[in-house]
Design an enzyme around this catalytic site. Structure first.
Site, PDB file in Angstrom:
ATOM      1  N   CYS B  88       0.839  -1.203   0.000  1.00 13.54           N
ATOM      2  CA  CYS B  88       0.000   0.000   0.000  1.00 13.54           C
ATOM      3  C   CYS B  88       0.873   1.252   0.000  1.00 13.54           C
ATOM      4  O   CYS B  88       1.564   1.520  -0.965  1.00 13.54           O
ATOM      5  CB  CYS B  88      -0.970  -0.048   1.183  1.00 13.54           C
ATOM      6  N   HIS B 204      -3.499  -5.634   0.840  1.00 18.94           N
ATOM      7  CA  HIS B 204      -2.871  -5.891   2.135  1.00 18.94           C
ATOM      8  C   HIS B 204      -2.829  -7.384   2.469  1.00 18.94           C
ATOM      9  O   HIS B 204      -3.805  -7.901   3.018  1.00 18.94           O
ATOM     10  CB  HIS B 204      -3.661  -5.165   3.240  1.00 18.94           C
ATOM     11  N   GLU B 206      -1.277  -8.785   4.862  1.00 19.60           N
ATOM     12  CA  GLU B 206      -1.301  -8.976   6.328  1.00 19.60           C
ATOM     13  C   GLU B 206      -2.727  -8.934   6.876  1.00 19.60           C
ATOM     14  O   GLU B 206      -2.980  -9.408   7.978  1.00 19.60           O
ATOM     15  CB  GLU B 206      -0.402  -7.940   7.016  1.00 19.60           C
TER      16      GLU B 206
END
Lengths: 321, 231
Positions: B88, B204, B206
């Protein structure tokens, strides 16, 4: 030494040691009225050379990029070789000379702001006044170059005015010439002396070429007095003038610009239906503590490429105000 | 292995990354605030530049962070061939610093978009996507400037050098304008550099690390990244 050019009061020789430099020799000739009035006065070359050396060095110390390199023997200066723009850049603080005749003003009237005018350097045409558009259309200089000369002239005006005011003198007006060096840098060129500036002592007594124009005294003696007064000043005490630069960053043509597009839609929604396109970018206003110079512009270009804009998607424009 | 997780002022995903990396065998993540400078990266075997709003997205997203001191250390690691992952805002930083080609412009909608998307992993895998060739993975995006743009020359090169890692697609893996969330050229969601040791991606991974939060597809990418820090 090879003579490259001979003007009305100076000779320019090639520097045998470098094609990038020239030797400028100040002669004892003094002229006025597009060269109509002309005389030889002993010592005039020396005092104008001394004054130019003093003032060009002073301006250079303040950050103005000039052609001056060093003083040589007799009445010669070693300078960077430049292609002179055929322009006389005049800056006025008080009305005097041709400006009064042109607009019917009283001599000595104060300008609300310094006024800059450009004239074509051509005696046969009597140095006519030029608009910025005319300078561009005649192919003499482009708008960026004109803006650069304008900005530097204002800086020079400030630094000379402050110095002369320290000497108790009034800075009425002056003429500058600029040239382009081999690397494209625009440098303040020519000379700055009693021949090219108008300076008044108390009671509006001239210490400049007006004495010669009006046969009102010993012009070389007056030039000498001007130089003497300048040498008594303390240039270090003169505060730095801050300059402003404006940098515009806009999306490149042909690249979609969603912020502009939603702005356009909102404007239409509010009833401004004539809006066809909006491109949204950014403006940076930068304050610097040196006169604008080729070095400053190069640094700015680097900042533009590295930080202020993303050259992949954006274009930039620098405005020197 | 020692994995530096950078935090610029305004970065806000660093704890998420650290938490997920800690759960991966062999990973020893540590936080590096950018003010510590390049020396803090001397021991690192890899770097993650997490998402967030470094320097408040002033100037352009990622622009101010991209010229910070710490990036000199990141450059050294990149030159040594160590893996660097930008997620990002981290992708924006890597693009702004020139470690990845192209630029991330404002989304076509000019809005911040936060939603789950599907990504098609390129059949030509790289160090970060090993074992995922042609996979369709589900991960979230959350950005306002994720509209990938580059010149045609660069785009040709990205294609010919297999530098495009992920493209936005639908559930079945169809890549089209309808499932392009932000206007990116060719639906590009993530790319690698020429040496294939730097990857930037807008989604993302994660945030897709547990079934309980909707997907654990992202962890596969992070596991690859950790494995590569060993090499």
């Amino acid at each position: 030494m090879d003579l490259i050019n001979e003007g009305k009061v100076k000779r320019v020789y090639a520097d045998p040691e470098s094609p990038k430099r020239v030797i400028i020799e100040f002669t004892d000739t003094i002229t006025a009225g597009d060269g109509q009035k002309r005389e030889e006065i002993e010592g005039k070359g020396l005092v104008t050379c001394d004054t130019s050396e003093f003032l060009l060095k002073y301006l250079q110390d303040k950050g103005v990029a000039t052609h001056f390199i060093k003083r040589l023997e007799e009445t010669r200066l070693l300078c960077r070789k430049v292609d002179i723009f055929p322009l006389e850049v005049v800056c006025r603080n008080f009305a005097a000379g041709s400006f009064c005749d042109r607009y019917g003003l009283k001599r000595g009237q104060l300008m609300s702001e310094p006024l800059i005018e450009f004239f074509l350097k051509d005696d046969s045409l009597h140095d006519p006044l030029l608009s910025a558009d005319a300078i561009e259309r005649l192919g003499i200089a482009n708008p960026d170059e004109i803006a650069f000369m304008y900005s530097v002239t204002l800086s020079v005006n400030y630094y000379l005015r402050e110095l002369l005011s320290q000497a108790g003198l009034r800075f009425v007006d002056f003429k500058l010439e600029f040239g382009k060096a081999e690397d494209g840098a625009i440098l303040l060129a020519d000379e700055i002396s009693g021949d090219t500036i108008r300076v008044w002592d108390k009671d509006e007594d001239s210490l400049d070429k007006d004495i010669f124009r009006h046969d009102s005294g010993n012009v070389v003696e007056a030039y000498g007095r001007l130089l003497g007064r300048l040498k008594e000043t303390n240039p270090d005490e003169i505060p730095v003038r801050t300059e402003f630069l404006t940098i515009l960053v806009l999306p490149k043509d042909g690249i979609k610009n969603p912020p502009g597009e939603v702005t356009r839609k909102a404007m239409t929604r509010l009833g401004f239906e004539e809006v066809v396109e909006v491109r949204a970018g950014r403006i940076y206003r930068v304050k610097i503590n040196r006169p604008i110079s080729p070095d400053i512009l190069n640094q700015l270009h680097e900042m533009n490429m590295k930080l202020l804009s993303n050259p992949i998607a954006e274009k930039t424009e620098v405005r020197l105000t | 292995m020692a994995i530096a997780v950078l935090r610029f002022p305004g970065t806000n995903n660093e704890q998420d990354i650290i938490r997920v990396l800690k759960g991966i065998q062999g990973a020893d993540p540590y936080l590096v605030p950018s003010r510590q400078g390049p020396t803090a990266l001397q021991e690192a075997d890899g770097v993650v530049i997490p998402g967030g709003f470094s320097y408040g997205d002033y100037l352009r997203a990622g622009a101010v962070a991209s010229v910070g001191d710490i990036m000199e250390g990141v450059k050294e690691l990149i030159d040594e061939g160590k893996p660097v992952l930008g997620i990002c805002n981290g992708f924006q930083v890597l693009a702004e610093s020139g470690h990845l080609p192209g630029a991330l412009l404002t989304n076509e909608s000019a809005r911040f978009i936060c939603k789950w998307v599907y990504l098609k992993v390129s059949e030509h895998t790289n160090r970060f996507t090993q074992g995922l060739e042609n996979a369709i993975i589900r991960v979230p995006i959350a950005h306002a400037e994720g509209n990938y743009f580059c010149s045609n020359d660069i785009l040709d090169k990205l294609v010919s050098e297999n530098q495009i890692a992920f493209r936005y697609c639908d559930k079945e893996g169809n890549i089209s304008d309808e499932n392009n969330p932000n206007g990116s050229i060719m639906n590009i969601a993530g790319i690698v550099n020429e040496q294939q040791n730097v990857m930037g991606m807008m989604p993302h991974p994660e945030r897709a690390s547990r079934i309980a939060i909707g997907s654990r597809d992202g962890i596969l990418i992070l596991e690859n990244f950790v494995r590569e820090t060993v090499c």
